[in-house]
Write a protein that holds these residues in place. Structure first.
Motif, mmCIF file in Angstrom:
data_model
loop_
_atom_site.group_PDB
_atom_site.id
_atom_site.type_symbol
_atom_site.label_atom_id
_atom_site.label_comp_id
_atom_site.label_asym_id
_atom_site.label_seq_id
_atom_site.Cartn_x
_atom_site.Cartn_y
_atom_site.Cartn_z
ATOM 1 N N LEU A 34 0.966 -1.376 -0.024
ATOM 2 C CA LEU A 34 0.136 0.068 -0.142
ATOM 3 C C LEU A 34 0.810 1.422 0.107
ATOM 4 O O LEU A 34 0.340 2.441 -0.685
ATOM 5 N N LYS A 35 2.172 1.340 0.842
ATOM 6 C CA LYS A 35 2.890 2.257 0.886
ATOM 7 C C LYS A 35 3.503 2.818 -0.557
ATOM 8 O O LYS A 35 3.491 3.858 -1.042
ATOM 9 N N ARG A 36 3.928 1.584 -1.141
ATOM 10 C CA ARG A 36 4.509 1.775 -2.627
ATOM 11 C C ARG A 36 3.301 2.490 -3.598
ATOM 12 O O ARG A 36 3.564 3.196 -4.098
ATOM 13 N N GLY A 194 -6.322 -11.802 -0.921
ATOM 14 C CA GLY A 194 -4.982 -12.546 -0.947
ATOM 15 C C GLY A 194 -3.927 -11.395 -0.712
ATOM 16 O O GLY A 194 -4.064 -10.273 -0.793
ATOM 17 N N LEU A 195 -2.587 -12.029 -0.826
ATOM 18 C CA LEU A 195 -1.601 -10.980 -0.872
ATOM 19 C C LEU A 195 -0.787 -11.572 -2.147
ATOM 20 O O LEU A 195 -0.359 -12.540 -2.106
ATOM 21 N N TYR A 196 -0.080 -10.466 -2.869
ATOM 22 C CA TYR A 196 0.315 -10.733 -4.181
ATOM 23 C C TYR A 196 1.350 -9.868 -4.347
ATOM 24 O O TYR A 196 1.796 -8.707 -3.852
ATOM 25 N N ASN A 197 2.185 -10.018 -5.773
ATOM 26 C CA ASN A 197 3.329 -9.168 -6.010
ATOM 27 C C ASN A 197 2.835 -7.744 -6.211
ATOM 28 O O ASN A 197 1.789 -7.687 -6.933
ATOM 29 N N TYR A 198 3.604 -6.819 -6.132
ATOM 30 C CA TYR A 198 3.170 -5.522 -6.371
ATOM 31 C C TYR A 198 2.750 -5.316 -7.555
ATOM 32 O O TYR A 198 1.724 -4.589 -8.037
ATOM 33 N N GLU A 217 7.561 9.590 -9.103
ATOM 34 C CA GLU A 217 8.978 9.368 -8.541
ATOM 35 C C GLU A 217 8.998 8.958 -7.102
ATOM 36 O O GLU A 217 8.070 9.677 -6.254
ATOM 37 N N LYS A 218 9.694 7.962 -6.586
ATOM 38 C CA LYS A 218 9.796 7.953 -5.311
ATOM 39 C C LYS A 218 10.401 8.691 -4.541
ATOM 40 O O LYS A 218 11.102 9.455 -4.862
ATOM 41 N N LEU A 219 10.232 9.042 -3.303
ATOM 42 C CA LEU A 219 10.668 9.870 -2.075
ATOM 43 C C LEU A 219 12.237 9.160 -1.921
ATOM 44 O O LEU A 219 12.442 7.964 -2.253
ATOM 45 N N PRO A 220 13.176 10.086 -1.722
ATOM 46 C CA PRO A 220 14.385 9.449 -1.328
ATOM 47 C C PRO A 220 14.124 8.805 -0.082
ATOM 48 O O PRO A 220 13.360 9.186 0.581
ATOM 49 N N LEU A 221 15.080 7.512 0.012
ATOM 50 C CA LEU A 221 14.574 6.635 0.989
ATOM 51 C C LEU A 221 14.647 7.043 2.497
ATOM 52 O O LEU A 221 13.526 6.899 3.474
ATOM 53 N N ASP A 235 10.533 -5.182 3.714
ATOM 54 C CA ASP A 235 9.350 -4.279 3.374
ATOM 55 C C ASP A 235 9.753 -2.951 2.599
ATOM 56 O O ASP A 235 9.427 -2.665 1.472
ATOM 57 N N LEU A 236 11.222 -2.475 3.064
ATOM 58 C CA LEU A 236 11.650 -1.327 2.238
ATOM 59 C C LEU A 236 12.190 -1.858 0.795
ATOM 60 O O LEU A 236 12.223 -1.128 -0.105
ATOM 61 N N ALA A 237 12.665 -3.215 0.791
ATOM 62 C CA ALA A 237 12.823 -3.810 -0.542
ATOM 63 C C ALA A 237 11.785 -3.777 -1.550
ATOM 64 O O ALA A 237 11.762 -3.487 -2.578
ATOM 65 N N ILE A 238 10.528 -4.012 -0.825
ATOM 66 C CA ILE A 238 9.361 -4.152 -1.822
ATOM 67 C C ILE A 238 9.126 -2.744 -2.323
ATOM 68 O O ILE A 238 8.651 -2.377 -3.368
ATOM 69 N N ILE A 239 9.152 -1.836 -1.214
ATOM 70 C CA ILE A 239 8.745 -0.272 -1.549
ATOM 71 C C ILE A 239 9.617 0.137 -2.610
ATOM 72 O O ILE A 239 9.042 0.951 -3.438
#
Length: 278
Positions: A34-36, A194-198, A217-221, A235-239
């Motif tokens: 959801l965050k991504r 269920g839960l799936y790939n992004y 664009e994603k925010l800087p980490l 989680d961060l790897a997914i985002i």
């Protein structure tokens, strides 16, 4: 009206109903997805949390989450969190408190759920305690007097019952589930359980638009960590769509700079960002 025109009018062309039991670890595992989605495609949709009908049996020992996950053109993401069976199922008050928080705004409700889950799964807090619920409300900046008043109000109770009714009407009986609606009220929503790939969620967004939605664009980490300070490396790897090893390397660098610390819990290892100078 096209989605581009709707964006110009500050009206988002899609709404996602997210059906969850917020006290179930499988539902919590959707958080990085959801965050991504919100970071990359948040201009295209609004997100509405719907508390699951399974919460009507909050006081039972059996976990309300089923472990049967279906596929929708994508692989399931491997779980990295333990179940919540060692916890007593939280009573009705914890669920009502979420609806009380939402009375101060949808965004406030989402922040409250996220913080409440951290307190349950990471800090092992007793979220059936009204004092803990008040701490959660204070942490995210809610008006405490209004929050306490709403917890015991008819409005919060009715909102909770409304969620249960929506879950029943949409025949949602497995968590987590999402239903995607576009701006055409005559179109049926697309339900995914269920839960799936992004990529599966992006595919659904794409199918519901006439034009391909362009990701932001994603925010800087480190800026993201300042806004959402507690995460697993997974989680961060997914985002950020990066290898876990690269995330670990970055977080260890922040740890050496005393900007982050590693937190070990019975539900796994988390990184907590502590620096407030950004």
């Amino acid at each position: 009206m096209s989605y581009k025109e709707m964006l110009l009018k500050n009206k988002k062309p899609m709404e996602i109903y997210f059906f969850i039991d917020p006290f179930c670890s499988e539902c919590w595992s959707v958080s990085p997805i959801l965050k991504r989605l919100q970071m990359e495609y948040g201009d295209y949709f609004s997100l509405k949390y719907i508390l699951s009908g399974k919460l009507s049996s909050l006081n039972k020992r059996n976990s309300p989450c089923k472990k049967r996950w279906k596929h929708h053109n994508g692989k399931l993401i491997s779980k990295n969190r333990k179940s919540t069976e060692e916890f007593e199922d939280p009573p009705h008050l914890a669920a009502i408190s979420i609806k009380a928080a939402e009375l101060q705004g949808r965004r406030a409700g989402i922040k409250f759920i996220q913080r409440l889950q951290e307190m349950l799964f990471i800090e092992n807090q007793d979220i059936s305690d009204i004092n803990i619920l008040q701490k959660c409300a204070k942490h995210i900046g809610l008006d405490l007097e209004e929050f306490i008043r709403d917890v015991y109000s008819e409005s919060a109770s009715r909102a909770f019952q409304c969620d249960l009714k929506i879950s029943s009407e949409m025949e949602v009986d497995e968590m987590p589930s999402m239903v995607f609606f576009n701006e055409n009220i005559e179109d049926e929503g697309i339900k995914i359980t269920g839960l799936y790939n992004y990529e599966v969620y992006v595919q659904i967004l794409t199918e519901m638009f006439h034009d391909y939605p362009k990701p932001a664009e994603k925010l800087p980490l480190e800026l993201f960590l300042a806004q959402s300070p507690i995460n697993t490396a997974h989680d961060l790897a997914i985002i950020y769509d990066l290898p876990v090893q690269q995330i670990e390397k970055f977080m260890k660098k922040l740890q050496l700079q005393q900007k982050a610390e590693k937190v070990h819990t019975c539900h796994g290892t988390f990184w907590k960002y502590n620096f407030t100078g950004i």
